[in-house]
Design a protein around this motif. Structure first.
Motif, short mmCIF file in Angstrom:
data_model
loop_
_atom_site.label_atom_id
_atom_site.label_comp_id
_atom_site.label_asym_id
_atom_site.label_seq_id
_atom_site.Cartn_x
_atom_site.Cartn_y
_atom_site.Cartn_z
N ILE A 58 0.84 -1.20 0.00
CA ILE A 58 0.00 0.00 0.00
C ILE A 58 0.87 1.25 0.00
N SER A 59 1.95 1.23 0.76
CA SER A 59 2.86 2.38 0.76
C SER A 59 3.47 2.60 -0.62
N ALA A 60 3.83 1.54 -1.29
CA ALA A 60 4.40 1.66 -2.64
C ALA A 60 3.36 2.19 -3.62
N LEU A 61 2.12 1.74 -3.49
CA LEU A 61 1.05 2.26 -4.34
C LEU A 61 0.82 3.75 -4.09
N ALA A 62 0.83 4.13 -2.82
CA ALA A 62 0.65 5.54 -2.47
C ALA A 62 1.80 6.38 -3.02
N GLU A 63 3.01 5.89 -2.92
CA GLU A 63 4.17 6.61 -3.43
C GLU A 63 4.08 6.76 -4.95
N ARG A 64 3.64 5.74 -5.63
CA ARG A 64 3.48 5.82 -7.08
C ARG A 64 2.43 6.87 -7.44
N LYS A 65 1.31 6.87 -6.73
CA LYS A 65 0.25 7.85 -6.99
C LYS A 65 0.77 9.27 -6.70
N LEU A 66 1.53 9.43 -5.62
CA LEU A 66 2.10 10.74 -5.29
C LEU A 66 3.05 11.20 -6.39
N LEU A 110 -7.26 5.66 -0.71
CA LEU A 110 -7.50 6.57 0.40
C LEU A 110 -8.01 5.80 1.62
N LEU A 111 -8.93 4.88 1.39
CA LEU A 111 -9.44 4.07 2.49
C LEU A 111 -8.34 3.18 3.08
N ALA A 112 -7.45 2.71 2.22
CA ALA A 112 -6.34 1.90 2.71
C ALA A 112 -5.42 2.71 3.61
N SER A 113 -5.36 4.00 3.38
CA SER A 113 -4.49 4.84 4.21
C SER A 113 -4.96 4.87 5.66
N ALA A 114 -6.24 4.58 5.89
CA ALA A 114 -6.73 4.50 7.26
C ALA A 114 -6.07 3.34 8.00
N GLU A 115 -5.78 2.25 7.25
CA GLU A 115 -5.09 1.10 7.83
C GLU A 115 -3.59 1.34 7.92
N SER A 116 -3.06 2.14 6.99
CA SER A 116 -1.62 2.37 6.89
C SER A 116 -1.36 3.87 6.71
N PRO A 117 -1.59 4.67 7.75
CA PRO A 117 -1.44 6.12 7.60
C PRO A 117 -0.02 6.54 7.18
N GLU A 118 0.97 5.75 7.53
CA GLU A 118 2.34 6.08 7.15
C GLU A 118 2.53 6.02 5.63
N ALA A 119 1.62 5.39 4.93
CA ALA A 119 1.72 5.30 3.47
C ALA A 119 1.64 6.68 2.82
N PHE A 120 1.03 7.63 3.50
CA PHE A 120 0.88 8.96 2.93
C PHE A 120 1.83 9.98 3.54
N ALA A 121 2.85 9.51 4.21
CA ALA A 121 3.85 10.42 4.77
C ALA A 121 4.51 11.26 3.68
N PHE A 123 3.18 12.23 0.82
CA PHE A 123 2.25 13.27 0.37
C PHE A 123 2.17 14.38 1.41
N ASN A 124 2.14 14.01 2.68
CA ASN A 124 2.08 15.01 3.74
C ASN A 124 3.30 15.92 3.70
N ALA A 125 4.48 15.35 3.48
CA ALA A 125 5.71 16.14 3.40
C ALA A 125 5.67 17.06 2.18
N PHE A 126 5.21 16.55 1.04
CA PHE A 126 5.08 17.34 -0.18
C PHE A 126 4.16 18.53 0.06
N LEU A 127 3.00 18.28 0.64
CA LEU A 127 2.03 19.34 0.88
C LEU A 127 2.58 20.37 1.87
N LYS A 128 3.21 19.92 2.93
CA LYS A 128 3.78 20.84 3.93
C LYS A 128 4.82 21.75 3.29
#
Length: 192
Positions: A58-66, A110-121, A123-128
């Motif tokens: 899931i983290s890898a999928l999130a990173e690819r989407k980011l 997005l729903l998967a991020s609820a199980e793995s919030p670190e997956a969007f770290a 994106f959070n850094a990018f946005l910040k």
């Protein structure tokens, strides 16, 4: 069942593509390493060699989407030139481009991020980092961030299925957001 031969260097992408297809079809609850292996025509060990867990996948999928989002936003931002409105306008342009293309994957991710919030770290850094760049807007501190969050809110509520604007209603909203963003000063412009 005979497993198809996949070049070793292609396997991480094959695995991510398989996981993405599964998420689109069935959501994240049924996403398992076994299911991904079957979808990718690889062994479970082959999947685990690249992604040690469902969370890693899931983290890898999130990173690819980011990465896709960053590339799209950067391309739109380059079209704007150097001004305070560049990032909000780029996000609005990206949102226009992807708004109607929702096919279920971003929602599941997005729903998967609820199980793995670190997956969007990432994106959070990018946005910040990008929000920090907009703090220097002299005419109205916070205006760039407000437009950014308005755009993200529009995409998020669409992704979650809270609404689905279409046609003139959607264009009117995007036009209003662009109009507000274009009111931001060029970098280095004097305060009014």
């Amino acid at each position: 069942m005979m497993k198809a031969r996949t070049r070793r260097e292609d396997r991480p992408l094959v695995i991510l593509d398989a996981a993405e297809r599964l998420i689109r079809r069935m959501g994240t609850r049924t996403l398992t390493i076994d299911a991904v292996a079957a979808e990718a025509s690889l062994s479970k060990g082959g999947v685990l060699h690249h992604y040690a867990s469902k969370d890693a996948l899931i983290s890898a999928l999130a990173e690819r989407k980011l990465r896709e989002i960053r590339e799209s936003v950067a391309a739109h931002e380059a079209e704007q030139g150097a001004n305070a409105a560049a990032l909000p306008l780029a996000l609005i342009a990206h949102a226009r481009q992807v708004y109607a293309d929702e096919d279920g994957f971003p929602r599941a991710l997005l729903l998967a991020s609820a199980e793995s919030p670190e997956a969007f770290a990432g994106f959070n850094a990018f946005l910040k980092q990008r929000l920090a760049q907009m703090e220097d807007v002299a005419c109205c501190p916070g205006a760039g961030a407000m437009l950014t969050f308005a755009t993200l809110g529009l995409l998020l509520t669409r992704t979650l299925g809270f609404h689905c604007l279409e046609g003139p209603e959607l264009e009117k909203l995007f036009d209003a957001m662009e109009c507000a963003a274009k009111g931001l000063p060029k970098s280095g412009s004097p305060t009014p």
